[in-house]
Design an enzyme around this catalytic site. Structure first.
Site, short mmCIF file in Angstrom:
data_model
loop_
_atom_site.label_atom_id
_atom_site.label_comp_id
_atom_site.label_asym_id
_atom_site.label_seq_id
_atom_site.Cartn_x
_atom_site.Cartn_y
_atom_site.Cartn_z
N CYS A 84 0.83 -1.21 0.00
CA CYS A 84 0.00 0.00 0.00
C CYS A 84 0.87 1.27 0.00
CB CYS A 84 -0.99 -0.04 1.16
SG CYS A 84 -2.36 1.10 0.96
N HIS A 175 -3.17 -5.51 1.54
CA HIS A 175 -2.52 -5.67 2.84
C HIS A 175 -2.44 -7.14 3.27
CE1 HIS A 175 -2.23 -1.41 3.78
NE2 HIS A 175 -3.43 -1.26 3.25
N GLU A 177 -0.60 -8.34 5.33
CA GLU A 177 -0.27 -8.41 6.76
C GLU A 177 -1.51 -8.39 7.65
OE1 GLU A 177 0.09 -5.88 4.75
OE2 GLU A 177 -0.32 -3.96 5.73
#
Lengths: 218, 296
Positions: A84, A175, A177
């Site tokens: 991002c 994302h 994560e």
């Protein structure tokens, strides 16, 4: 192996957790450290540029010669994963508005390409990393508007690239994560180690007939 | 498969994740918004009057003028937040329709409902709520809040209430991790919090959503203090644009949050900031002047 997570601002803690889980899951000995000063880049094998606000990250990077140090890190073989805001920092050209960037991925990227938070979405993607399909979370996400031929597409959403790679640099607009699926982090660790497999086609495309050592088909 | 889901809790808390390690600044016009963005703010809170002025002016404080929020949205590329009154779901609907990135259901505005907060699950846009203790934090999360912040005492420039609230939340969580399974239901009853959330905190030792600090932060050292006490980011309301040199102070507080563990950096950025906002001794406020007691 030592992996840093840029901790100036953003979801660096989520990346540190994901890296640690990927390391344990694949029995790779990894030390994960938070990086807040440019000097802390020395000794790292890989670096993650997390999600966050790219304007804030750029602002905080003005305090030290971060751009020079990051270029040197890349030039000396350091691998980088940007998600991002991290992908925005890695691209060659940034739109909406224009802002400085590292240019380590030969791409043009548009900030907030999907709109505002109410337009943020979750979906599932086909990705070209071990294990295939992956959940993807797009939050005020940027969009790639141009990629050079040197850039390999590893994942697409509705035909547009969202996960790309140029050599030892990986950028994604979503994302990984935040989903608990740490395969992309595991893949990144394999890129750091030089044990990932890259297609012959790409190796030839980017470097001509002679592929560099780490990009040779194994 | 091209199924897309919007407004999920993961997307809502996800945006809060992106704001971690940053500073969210109150701004009252587009010029201030640009100053905040240029100083490194991760987001701005658009409102007509900062809490210090709301406190001074008295009267009913409501949601801001949509045109003013719209101008701020156009002026910056970072997320724009706006406040609605506690329980005023129609104001929240208007803010969602306007396309703000986060709603703050805020005790700084005059409450619209003394019994019920917003059903925050009903919105696509994420909502942040204030709290004074763990029970209040978990009630708001139970209603769908995607981010929690301390209430502190807004508009006072006095950090003491935010410290009290953050310490209360953090020690409440540490306590839960020490309890046996059989003790958790009684604890949920005492906290007035949903048992599922009490179990989650007992297991992880942290809130299931990001936990930020607000209410009284006026200096870089205040910001560092809140981060060291466990806040994952800070809101600065009146502290910036009620100070002598807003630009410099904003820049300094952003750095103090990033390098909160490094006193040398906090020292460096604390130099030459000019005077901070005027402070108010919170113990001198009458009970009805406190904002933190609004909501439950």
């Amino acid at each position: 192996m030592k992996i840093g997570v840029l901790a100036l601002q953003g979801d660096f803690a989520a990346h540190a957790t994901a890296l640690q889980q990927a390391a344990w899951g694949n029995a790779i000995p990894v030390e994960v450290v938070e990086v807040r000063r440019a000097a802390e880049l020395s000794g790292l094998d890989g670096l993650v540029l997390p999600g966050g606000e790219s304007t804030t990250l750029l602002n905080l990077m003005q305090d030290e010669p971060w751009f020079d140090r990051l270029q040197e890190f890349h030039g000396s073989g350091g691998a980088i994963l940007g998600t991002c805001a991290g992908a925005i920092l890695l691209s060659r050209e940034v739109l909406n508005p224009e802002q400085p960037s590292l240019g380590l991925i030969d791409a043009t990227i548009e900030r907030n390409g999907f709109g505002r938070q109410v337009d943020s979405f979750e979906t599932e993607l086909a990705v070209d990393i071990p294990g295939g399909r992956m959940a993807a979370v797009f939050i005020r996400a940027p969009r790639f508007r141009r990629l050079s031929g040197k850039v390999e597409v590893l994942g697409s959403w509705q035909g547009e690239p969202v996960l790309v790679r140029e050599g030892r640099v990986i950028a994604c607009t979503f994302h990984p994560e935040l989903t608990g699926d740490v395969r992309l982090h595991a893949f990144f660790l394999s890129v750091v180690q030089g044990t990932d497999r890259v297609s012959l086609k790409r190796a030839f495309d980017t470097r001509g007939a002679v592929a560099s050592r780490e990009e040779r088909w194994r | 498969m091209n199924n897309e889901n919007k407004g999920t809790l993961r997307l809502k808390t996800g945006l809060a994740e992106m704001l971690k390690g940053g500073v969210i600044m109150d701004v009252t016009n587009d010029d201030q918004a640009r100053i905040a963005q240029d100083a490194g703010a991760t987001a701005v809170m658009a409102l007509e009057r900062v809490p210090a002025d709301i406190r001074k002016d008295g009267g009913v404080a409501r949601m801001s003028d949509p045109d003013m929020i719209e101008r701020i949205k156009k002026a910056v590329s970072i997320p724009v937040m706006a406040k609605c009154r506690i329980g005023h779901f129609a104001e929240a609907q208007v803010l969602e329709a306007l396309g703000v990135d986060y709603i703050d259901e805020s005790e700084v505005l005059t409450p619209a409902d003394e019994a019920f907060h917003l059903d925050k699950f009903a919105f696509t846009v994420p909502v942040v709520c204030g709290c004074r203790d763990l029970g209040e934090a978990l009630r708001r999360i139970g209603e769908g809040a995607a981010m929690i912040r301390t209430k502190g005492e807004a508009g006072t420039g006095n950090i003491v209430e935010a410290v009290r609230h953050m310490r209360t939340v953090m020690s409440g969580m540490r306590r839960l991790t020490q309890l046996g399974q059989e003790e958790l239901m009684t604890e949920a009853k005492n906290l007035g919090a949903p048992i599922e959330l009490v179990r989650m905190v007992a297991e992880t030792g942290e809130l299931p959503v990001p936990n930020f600090a607000a209410g009284g932060i006026a200096t870089p050292a205040d910001a560092s203090l809140m981060m060291q006490l466990g806040a994952q980011a800070v809101f600065v309301g009146s502290g910036i644009f009620k100070s002598e040199d807003p630009q410099k102070r904003a820049h300094a507080i952003v750095r103090a949050v990033t390098h909160y563990k490094d006193p040398m950096v906090v020292l460096e950025v604390s130099r030459g900031l000019g005077t901070a906002m005027d402070g108010i001794e919170t113990s001198s406020l009458l009970p009805e002047e406190l904002m933190q007691t609004r909501g439950w």
